[in-house]
Design a protein around this motif. Structure first.
Motif, short mmCIF file in Angstrom:
data_model
loop_
_atom_site.label_atom_id
_atom_site.label_comp_id
_atom_site.label_asym_id
_atom_site.label_seq_id
_atom_site.Cartn_x
_atom_site.Cartn_y
_atom_site.Cartn_z
N ALA A 73 0.82 -1.22 0.00
CA ALA A 73 0.00 0.00 0.00
C ALA A 73 0.85 1.26 0.00
CB ALA A 73 -0.94 0.01 1.20
N ASP A 74 2.08 1.15 0.45
CA ASP A 74 2.97 2.31 0.53
C ASP A 74 3.91 2.44 -0.67
OD1 ASP A 74 1.88 2.78 3.05
OD2 ASP A 74 3.48 1.65 4.06
N LEU A 75 3.84 1.50 -1.60
CA LEU A 75 4.75 1.48 -2.74
C LEU A 75 4.03 1.79 -4.03
CD1 LEU A 75 6.70 -1.78 -1.82
CD2 LEU A 75 7.41 0.57 -1.39
N GLU A 76 4.78 2.25 -5.01
CA GLU A 76 4.23 2.40 -6.35
C GLU A 76 4.18 1.01 -6.99
OE1 GLU A 76 6.18 5.42 -8.75
OE2 GLU A 76 6.97 6.29 -6.90
N ALA A 77 3.19 0.78 -7.84
CA ALA A 77 3.01 -0.54 -8.46
C ALA A 77 4.25 -0.96 -9.24
CB ALA A 77 1.79 -0.54 -9.35
N ARG A 78 4.97 -0.01 -9.83
CA ARG A 78 6.15 -0.35 -10.62
C ARG A 78 7.31 -0.84 -9.75
NH1 ARG A 78 10.32 3.02 -10.49
NH2 ARG A 78 10.06 5.01 -9.44
N GLN A 79 7.19 -0.66 -8.44
CA GLN A 79 8.26 -1.06 -7.53
C GLN A 79 8.08 -2.49 -6.99
OE1 GLN A 79 7.71 2.23 -4.71
NE2 GLN A 79 9.73 2.98 -5.33
N LEU A 80 6.93 -3.06 -7.17
CA LEU A 80 6.63 -4.36 -6.58
C LEU A 80 6.15 -5.32 -7.66
CD1 LEU A 80 6.46 -5.94 -3.94
CD2 LEU A 80 4.17 -5.00 -3.61
N HIS A 81 6.75 -6.50 -7.67
CA HIS A 81 6.43 -7.52 -8.68
C HIS A 81 6.32 -8.88 -8.02
CE1 HIS A 81 8.10 -4.20 -10.96
NE2 HIS A 81 7.45 -4.68 -12.00
N VAL A 82 5.55 -9.73 -8.67
CA VAL A 82 5.46 -11.13 -8.24
C VAL A 82 5.83 -12.00 -9.42
CG1 VAL A 82 3.93 -12.99 -7.45
CG2 VAL A 82 3.68 -10.68 -6.51
N THR A 83 6.76 -12.93 -9.19
CA THR A 83 7.06 -13.96 -10.16
C THR A 83 6.32 -15.21 -9.72
OG1 THR A 83 9.24 -13.04 -10.66
CG2 THR A 83 8.87 -15.36 -11.24
N TYR A 84 5.46 -15.70 -10.60
CA TYR A 84 4.72 -16.92 -10.33
C TYR A 84 5.52 -18.09 -10.89
CZ TYR A 84 0.80 -13.78 -9.44
OH TYR A 84 0.00 -12.79 -8.95
#
Length: 182
Positions: free
Chosen positions: A95-106
């Motif tokens: 919630a505190d990060l920009e979407a471009r900063q957080l990723h999920v590898t499945y």
């Protein structure tokens, strides 16, 4: 009926492995699935199925894509409960990060810390990664395109024997929303 997301790896990127979304929707409908929708051009489809499991649905979709388009595409299929659990278990303050900063590898199968033991985590700070259930969470403050850690994590010897496909946080959340029961 269960609603699933199909995550296609490496389509419509850099002009190769082009699959139009309308064609993908038609292909999935042709496999007998319902309520088929796509999200973005980069390989996300949502559909409802009354039969099969994640592995068999992914295998069927993989075969159908190769037959229809003439090239192989790795596919991971996950249901709403799994996608929601991955989003809920995020070890970073999403919630505190920009979407471009957080990723999920499945990943197509479980992974453990031993697989990534050679990665010098301190050398890549402030970038960080954490493992989850068939998932890897990556915090890259300058975005994925500039991430040196992402390059290290995608090395073939670290992902050997797995299908791995990465999505940004906006897509992670959108897939949870699109697969939610209606």
């Amino acid at each position: 009926m269960t609603t699933y997301a199909a995550l296609l790896r490496g389509i419509n990127v850099g002009g190769s492995k082009k699959i139009p979304m309308a064609g993908l929707r038609a292909l999935i409908e042709g496999l007998g699935h319902d309520d088929v929708r796509t999200y973005l051009q980069s390989g996300q489809a949502v559909f409802a199925a009354g039969h099969g499991d994640e592995a068999s649905l992914a295998a069927g979709l993989t075969r159908a894509i190769e037959k229809q388009y003439g090239f192989p595409v790795d596919v991971i299929v996950r249901d709403h409960a799994y996608l929601k659990a991955v989003a809920d278990a995020c070890p970073f303050p999403a919630a505190d990060l920009e979407a471009r900063q957080l990723h999920v590898t499945y990943f197509s199968a479980p992974v453990d810390e031993a697989r990534f033991a050679e990665v010098d985590r301190d050398a890549h700070l402030p970038e960080e990664f954490r493992l989850g259930d068939r998932a890897l969470y990556l915090y890259a403050p300058d975005g994925l395109g500039r991430s040196k850690l992402a390059d290290v994590l995608s090395r073939p010897r670290l992902t050997k024997g797995l299908i791995a496909t990465t999505r940004n946080w906006n897509t992670v959340l959108k897939l949870v929303e699109l697969t939610a029961p209606r």
